[in-house]
Design an enzyme around this catalytic site. Structure first.
Site, mmCIF file in Angstrom:
data_model
loop_
_atom_site.group_PDB
_atom_site.id
_atom_site.type_symbol
_atom_site.label_atom_id
_atom_site.label_comp_id
_atom_site.label_asym_id
_atom_site.label_seq_id
_atom_site.Cartn_x
_atom_site.Cartn_y
_atom_site.Cartn_z
ATOM 1 C CE LYS A 22 -1.763 1.519 4.015
ATOM 2 N NZ LYS A 22 -1.425 2.911 4.358
ATOM 3 C CG ASN A 23 2.263 2.701 3.522
ATOM 4 O OD1 ASN A 23 1.118 3.022 3.202
ATOM 5 N ND2 ASN A 23 2.629 2.489 4.765
ATOM 6 C CB CYS A 117 -5.107 10.104 11.611
ATOM 7 S SG CYS A 117 -3.526 9.385 11.996
ATOM 8 N NE ARG A 122 0.694 10.339 10.436
ATOM 9 C CZ ARG A 122 0.050 9.343 9.807
ATOM 10 N NH1 ARG A 122 -1.051 8.863 10.341
ATOM 11 N NH2 ARG A 122 0.509 8.842 8.667
ATOM 12 C CG ASP A 316 3.243 1.331 9.522
ATOM 13 O OD1 ASP A 316 3.434 1.605 8.330
ATOM 14 O OD2 ASP A 316 2.930 2.188 10.376
ATOM 15 N NE ARG A 408 -7.301 4.417 5.534
ATOM 16 C CZ ARG A 408 -6.726 5.507 6.012
ATOM 17 N NH1 ARG A 408 -7.062 5.972 7.203
ATOM 18 N NH2 ARG A 408 -5.810 6.137 5.320
HETATM 19 C C1 EPZ Z 1 4.247 6.962 6.496
HETATM 20 O O1 EPZ Z 1 3.454 7.977 7.086
HETATM 21 C C2 EPZ Z 1 3.333 5.756 6.330
HETATM 22 N N1 EPZ Z 1 2.242 6.090 5.421
HETATM 23 C C3 EPZ Z 1 2.788 5.325 7.690
HETATM 24 O O2 EPZ Z 1 2.010 4.155 7.493
HETATM 25 C C4 EPZ Z 1 3.974 4.985 8.595
HETATM 26 O O3 EPZ Z 1 3.487 4.646 9.871
HETATM 27 C C5 EPZ Z 1 4.913 6.201 8.692
HETATM 28 O O4 EPZ Z 1 5.330 6.600 7.369
HETATM 29 C C6 EPZ Z 1 6.157 5.891 9.503
HETATM 30 O O5 EPZ Z 1 6.842 4.824 8.922
HETATM 31 C C7 EPZ Z 1 2.478 6.086 4.087
HETATM 32 O O6 EPZ Z 1 3.578 5.817 3.631
HETATM 33 C C8 EPZ Z 1 1.324 6.412 3.210
HETATM 34 P P1 EPZ Z 1 6.208 10.322 8.663
HETATM 35 P P2 EPZ Z 1 4.022 9.495 7.137
HETATM 36 O O7 EPZ Z 1 6.090 11.597 7.895
HETATM 37 O O8 EPZ Z 1 4.906 9.749 5.986
HETATM 38 C C9 EPZ Z 1 6.423 13.657 12.008
HETATM 39 C C10 EPZ Z 1 0.148 2.767 7.742
HETATM 40 O O9 EPZ Z 1 -0.295 2.185 8.726
HETATM 41 N N2 EPZ Z 1 6.342 14.637 10.903
HETATM 42 O O10 EPZ Z 1 7.386 9.428 8.392
HETATM 43 O O11 EPZ Z 1 2.848 10.386 7.357
HETATM 44 C C11 EPZ Z 1 5.147 12.867 12.178
HETATM 45 O O12 EPZ Z 1 4.235 13.570 13.006
HETATM 46 C C12 EPZ Z 1 0.613 4.195 7.842
HETATM 47 O O13 EPZ Z 1 0.294 2.248 6.608
HETATM 48 C C13 EPZ Z 1 6.415 16.003 11.200
HETATM 49 O O14 EPZ Z 1 6.530 16.400 12.348
HETATM 50 O O15 EPZ Z 1 4.896 9.454 8.454
HETATM 51 C C14 EPZ Z 1 5.630 11.586 12.832
HETATM 52 O O16 EPZ Z 1 5.750 11.788 14.225
HETATM 53 C C15 EPZ Z 1 0.338 4.761 9.223
HETATM 54 N N3 EPZ Z 1 6.356 16.906 10.174
HETATM 55 C C16 EPZ Z 1 7.032 11.393 12.247
HETATM 56 O O17 EPZ Z 1 7.397 12.661 11.676
HETATM 57 C C17 EPZ Z 1 6.229 16.509 8.854
HETATM 58 O O18 EPZ Z 1 6.200 17.390 7.961
HETATM 59 C C18 EPZ Z 1 7.108 10.352 11.134
HETATM 60 O O19 EPZ Z 1 6.090 10.671 10.223
HETATM 61 C C19 EPZ Z 1 6.165 15.127 8.584
HETATM 62 C C20 EPZ Z 1 6.234 14.206 9.615
#
Ligand code: EPZ
Length: 431
Positions: A22-23, A117, A122, A316, A408
């Site tokens: 998915k990702n 969420c 996020r 995850d 999802r």
């Molecule tokens: C991706 O989300 C995945 N989703 C998530 O999978 C996964 O849990 C996550 O990466 C971590 O591996 C997809 O790829 C579609 P991040 P993402 O930006 O990119 C903070 C699932 O279950 N952050 O790596 O949204 C954020 O709050 C989903 O399949 C900022 O502060 O995660 C978090 O604490 C859930 N500012 C940390 O970084 C930003 O601009 C990591 O988030 C961006 C992120």
């Protein structure tokens, strides 16, 4: 509303095939916006709600998309509306992944700010800051990110924390920019390497994907290309836990083992036998390896888990490994370092008899001899998978509501488990 009903106690046995990731599919679909002609062909796309959502999003912009089984054919030559409306973005935060491609190809975008969420706030500040460093003018008006730019310019961008979709969005923004972009402290997830491979097939010039520093040399245009989505490492890890928690013996086809190092090591430490079976050569073609998974005779032992960006143990898989540890001998400490609120499954597991205490981003799990079936409620995608796994091992019947969370990210989850011998079915409940 639909629920899943599972009666526990049956060891799983047989063979399961892992779907496309998915990702990886989500950024790959967003990346088709970068092609100014022809049709992209994506194979091994999982049939999931989130995939339907992002295809609707692109169709709303004017893309033509044909879906045939697990293959999508996408032409974005006719895209003429660079908007991602709140109605769709609120159902899937990953919609933010269209921002980079729209800014790169069209120099404009109006994308709803994804709300938070269940698992955390996020924010997308790092996505926005990177685009501003590339010369975009970004404002936030009435809940929408409004982006304007001439041709984006290459920039030297350092992330102060690791962001998967932030890295993906800015990699996609940079491929058509003028000059060179360097992404420092970039995320290293395998899905980013998958995206870079597709972009390079479209004509992009990228180096260093999979490392902390990615360099992108902007080109004038990108053309359509074909690509096969990598197998889903989180689905594979989830089925490894399913085999172990049910004390079964399962062959998992096309598991992307190279992307599962930390998961395999941790599950083996807890007490699973995970043996690659080199005999199925065709799985190499699918991008994975068959593995046989069983529980060791000496049973499950508690251990500590700390979620980290790749190549560390993935957040995850946190809910799934917690369920396994809930039935392991001894105590375990789980530290969730990535998201600030990813323990909602704990309260449901406690209702099934699990002995877990949460203190901030740390959960202490004390193994119990058994879990008992109960009505539970899914809160987010991976929590819902964990609750189904708990139901496989629990005595009696577990009824999990809000199954839409599961749909999802897992294609036909209960059908695959039933084919492995689980007593599981989906029911529709009158409201
Ligand atoms: C991706 O989300 C995945 N989703 C998530 O999978 C996964 O849990 C996550 O990466 C971590 O591996 C997809 O790829 C579609 P991040 P993402 O930006 O990119 C903070 C699932 O279950 N952050 O790596 O949204 C954020 O709050 C989903 O399949 C900022 O502060 O995660 C978090 O604490 C859930 N500012 C940390 O970084 C930003 O601009 C990591 O988030 C961006 C992120």
């Amino acid at each position: 509303m639909e629920s899943i009903v599972v009666r526990g106690g049956r060891p799983l046995a047989g063979e399961v095939t892992i779907d496309g990731a998915k990702n990886s599919a989500l950024p790959l679909i967003a990346a088709t916006l970068l092609a100014d002609g022809g049709a992209c062909r994506l194979e091994n796309v999982p049939e999931l709600r989130d995939i339907v959502t992002i295809t609707r999003l692109l169709q709303g912009m004017g893309a033509e998309i044909e879906s045939c089984g697990n293959t999508l054919t996408i032409s974005t030559a006719g895209v003429n509306d660079c908007q991602a409306p709140y109605e769709l973005v609120k159902t899937m935060r990953a919609s933010i992944l269209v921002l980079g491609p729209l800014m790169a190809r069209f120099g404009k975008a109006r994308v709803s700010l994804p709300g938070g969420c269940a698992i955390g706030a996020r924010p997308v500040n790092l996505h926005i800051r990177g685009l501003e460093q590339m010369g975009a003018e970004i404002s936030v008006e009435h809940g929408y990110i409004i982006g304007r730019a001439g041709r984006l310019k290459g920039a030297d961008i350092s992330f102060d924390l690791t962001t998967v979709t932030g890295t993906e969005n800015l990699m996609m923004a940079a491929v058509l920019a003028e000059g060179t972009t360097t992404l420092r402290n970039a995320a290293r997830e395998p899905e980013i390497v998958d995206l870079a491979a597709f972009l390079k097939k479209m004509g992009a010039e990228i180096e260093g994907e999979g490392s902390h520093t990615i360099t992108i040399h902007g080109v004038e245009r990108l053309s359509a290309a074909a690509y096969r989505v990598m197998p889903d490492r989180i689905e594979a890890g989830t089925f490894m836990v399913a085999a172990g928690i049910s004390n079964g013996d399962v062959l998992i086809r096309n598991a992307p083992l190279a992307a599962l190092g930390a998961v395999v090591a941790k599950l083996q430490e807890i007490g699973l036998e995970i043996e690659p079976q080199a005999s199925f050569a065709e799985d190499e073609v699918l991008g994975g390896t068959p593995v046989r998974v069983r529980r060791r005779p000496e049973g499950l032992r508690g251990t500590d888990v700390k979620t980290m960006p790749f190549p560390g143990f993935p957040t995850d898989m946190q809910a799934q490994v917690m369920v396994l540890l809930a039935l392991a001998e001894g105590s375990s400490v789980i530290s969730e370092t990535v998201f600030e609120n990813r323990f909602m499954h704990v309260f449901e597991l406690q209702r099934m008899g699990a002995d877990i205490e949460v203190e901030g981003r740390t959960a202490v799990v004390r193994g119990v001899a058994k879990l008992s079936g109960a009505p539970v409620m899914a809160s987010d995608l991976r929590a819902s998978a964990g609750l189904v796994l708990a139901g496989l091992a629990a005595e009696g019947e577990t009824v999990m509501s809000r199954v839409y969370h599961l749909d999802r990210g897992y294609a036909g989850f209960e059908s695959k488990l039933a084919a492995l011998g689980a007593d599981i079915r989906r029911i529709s409940e009158e409201l």
